[in-house]
Design a protein around this motif. Structure first.
Motif, PDB file in Angstrom:
ATOM      1  N   VAL A 294       0.024  11.105   1.914  1.00 10.69           N
ATOM      2  CA  VAL A 294      -0.689  10.630   0.719  1.00 10.69           C
ATOM      3  C   VAL A 294      -2.171  10.440   1.030  1.00 10.69           C
ATOM      4  O   VAL A 294      -3.046  10.843   0.252  1.00 10.69           O
ATOM      5  N   ALA A 295      -2.455   9.829   2.181  1.00 10.71           N
ATOM      6  CA  ALA A 295      -3.852   9.610   2.570  1.00 10.71           C
ATOM      7  C   ALA A 295      -4.581  10.945   2.732  1.00 10.71           C
ATOM      8  O   ALA A 295      -5.745  11.084   2.322  1.00 10.71           O
TER       9      ALA A 295
ATOM     10  N   ARG B 284       5.631   9.956   2.725  1.00  8.25           N
ATOM     11  CA  ARG B 284       4.948   9.478   3.925  1.00  8.25           C
ATOM     12  C   ARG B 284       3.499   9.168   3.570  1.00  8.25           C
ATOM     13  O   ARG B 284       2.792  10.007   3.014  1.00  8.25           O
ATOM     14  N   TRP B 285       3.078   7.970   3.929  1.00  6.77           N
ATOM     15  CA  TRP B 285       1.762   7.508   3.504  1.00  6.77           C
ATOM     16  C   TRP B 285       0.634   8.264   4.184  1.00  6.77           C
ATOM     17  O   TRP B 285      -0.473   8.361   3.636  1.00  6.77           O
ATOM     18  N   ASP B 286       0.880   8.823   5.361  1.00  6.82           N
ATOM     19  CA  ASP B 286      -0.181   9.620   5.992  1.00  6.82           C
ATOM     20  C   ASP B 286      -0.430  10.906   5.200  1.00  6.82           C
ATOM     21  O   ASP B 286      -1.574  11.372   5.102  1.00  6.82           O
TER      22      ASP B 286
ATOM     23  N   THR C 140      -2.206  10.093  -7.802  1.00  5.41           N
ATOM     24  CA  THR C 140      -1.525   9.413  -6.697  1.00  5.41           C
ATOM     25  C   THR C 140      -0.421   8.501  -7.207  1.00  5.41           C
ATOM     26  O   THR C 140       0.690   8.492  -6.674  1.00  5.41           O
TER      27      THR C 140
ATOM     28  N   VAL D 234       3.458   9.316  -6.343  1.00  2.26           N
ATOM     29  CA  VAL D 234       4.256   8.351  -5.577  1.00  2.26           C
ATOM     30  C   VAL D 234       5.503   7.946  -6.351  1.00  2.26           C
ATOM     31  O   VAL D 234       6.610   7.892  -5.798  1.00  2.26           O
TER      32      VAL D 234
ATOM     33  N   TRP E 274       9.335   8.824  -5.170  1.00  7.32           N
ATOM     34  CA  TRP E 274      10.310   7.750  -4.926  1.00  7.32           C
ATOM     35  C   TRP E 274      11.598   7.953  -5.720  1.00  7.32           C
ATOM     36  O   TRP E 274      12.679   7.570  -5.278  1.00  7.32           O
TER      37      TRP E 274
ATOM     38  N   SER F 136       6.426  15.564  -0.086  1.00 13.31           N
ATOM     39  CA  SER F 136       7.536  14.620   0.067  1.00 13.31           C
ATOM     40  C   SER F 136       8.876  15.350   0.099  1.00 13.31           C
ATOM     41  O   SER F 136       9.767  14.995   0.876  1.00 13.31           O
TER      42      SER F 136
END
Length: 419
Positions: free
Chosen positions: A385-386, A381-383, A340, A344, A348, A51
């Motif tokens: 994280v995935a 970015r959620w990609d 996770t 996150v 943030w 991030s």
């Protein structure tokens, strides 16, 4: 009634929560907690670092785009006297929003015994404000004072600070001599009045760029036309595609480049660093996965009697494997979920937390002259994280295979003989 869980799952969950009390089981519980914590810390660290790198790329790119042209068009002849005609041709592309002529000169700015190299950009203030996003608010005042023949100059904030000059004071601009020779190497000089100071937040531009009026720049360069045209488009990310379309659509011999080409090395290096950081930090999760292996090996040794009883009751070797795979995979999944969530939340709130830390302790974690920016940015970015979750779950699953397989190798009779 809902369908009951398979007994492999029920036993695996029970083993994860630890069974009989004793020194060995206390150690097993500690190993289970350590494996969960290790996976969680690795996942959280990976999410936060990715991030930060995303945020760094976003912030630096945004500040670059606010100064650099989305697209630059040069005439193959070297000068562009008919820049208005070229601007009209470029405007036929629906993606082009504005255009402005420019000329850039390398020079040296001097004040008393201080001198700093700088890139001078000659612009038409009204046109430049349409293509340069940073010319607004406090930064706009100095540009309004740029007039032909006035020899006013607008300096970057760091450049003005290093020269120790303020608005209204004067600096000397030294340019290379157009007719330099062995006997004549004296540079040409011209005195300018500082009309204003701008600050973008990107050290490279704040410390090495200055603006003057286009006509003053042409006179200093001894030319009668701008060097090219700067274009602003609707979406800077589409600059490469729009540049290709313009190159094919403009009538004449033109050189068209976009801002990503001008900084291709920087972006390639950043992508390479992000990939390497992902690989290196994934090793943290891999190390945590070894804790899962250790925990399962101990669990298999501790549950030999249970395994023997299950085998005598008719449990298949695959079912025994599933029990310990469930135990290990649940341990990894708990770590992934905790990591996770923590990663996150930290990503943030990282910028605010770092700002508060710097304020409380009076330190600056990022030096502007090294990292271009002085704040710690974060762009979750959620990609990413995935991807982190997928890698962590895969490593957790792989770590269960050998210990689970070894559980099927024990002989029930030998295990029960020692009970």
């Amino acid at each position: 009634m809902g369908r009951a869980l398979p007994y492999e799952w029920l036993i695996g969950v029970r083993y994860l929560r630890a069974g009989r009390r004793g020194t060995r089981n206390s150690l097993l519980s500690f190993m289970s907690l350590a494996s969960i914590t290790g996976v969680g810390l690795g996942v959280a660290a990976l999410i936060v670092v990715l991030s930060v790198m995303n945020g760094f790329q976003r912030e630096v790119s945004a500040r670059m785009v606010s100064v650099l042209s989305h697209i630059e068009v040069y005439d193959a002849r070297g000068r562009m006297p008919d820049w208005r005609t070229v601007a009209a041709m470029a405007a036929r592309n629906s993606a082009v929003r504005a255009s402005a002529p420019f000329i850039e000169l390398p020079g040296m700015l001097l004040d008393d015994d201080r001198m700093k190299p700088a890139t001078l950009r000659g612009v038409l203030p009204a046109q430049e404000a349409k293509v340069a996003e940073f010319i607004q608010g406090a930064n706009a005042a100095g540009f309004a004072a740029l007039a032909p023949g006035a020899y006013n100059i607008v300096l970057g904030a760091e450049l003005a600070r290093e020269l120790h000059v303020k608005t209204g004071e004067q600096v000397v601009l030294a340019l290379p001599s157009q007719q330099a020779s062995i006997s004549n190497t004296m540079p040409r000089t011209k005195r300018f009045t500082v009309a204003g100071v701008f600050e973008i937040g990107h050290f490279e531009f704040d410390s090495g760029m200055a603006f003057i009026h286009l006509q003053d720049a042409e006179q200093l360069a001894q030319v009668d036309a701008p060097a090219g045209l700067r274009l602003r488009i609707a979406d800077a990310d589409l600059a490469p595609q729009v540049a290709r379309a313009l190159k094919n659509g403009l009538d004449g011999q033109f050189i068209v480049s976009d801002w990503t080409q001008r900084n291709a090395t920087w972006f390639a290096a950043l992508r390479s660093q992000k990939t390497m950081m992902f690989i290196i930090l994934s090793l943290i999760v891999a190390v945590a996965a070894f804790n899962v292996v250790s925990m399962l090996v101990m669990s298999v040794a501790d549950k030999r009697a249970d395994v023997a009883i299950l085998r005598t009751l008719g449990a298949r070797p695959l079912s025994i494997m599933k029990i310990f795979m469930v135990q290990g995979l649940l341990s990894g999944l708990l770590g992934v979920m905790a990591g996770t969530t923590a990663g996150v939340l930290i990503a943030w709130n990282l910028s605010a937390a770092v700002a508060a830390f710097e304020h409380w302790f009076g330190v600056q974690l990022l030096a502007k002259n090294i990292y271009f920016i002085s704040t710690v940015p974060s762009d979750l970015r959620w990609d990413d994280v995935a991807g982190v979750v997928a890698v962590a779950v895969a490593l957790s699953f792989l770590s269960t295979l050998y210990p689970s397989w070894s559980a099927t190798r024990s002989r029930p009779a030998d295990a029960l003989r020692h009970e």
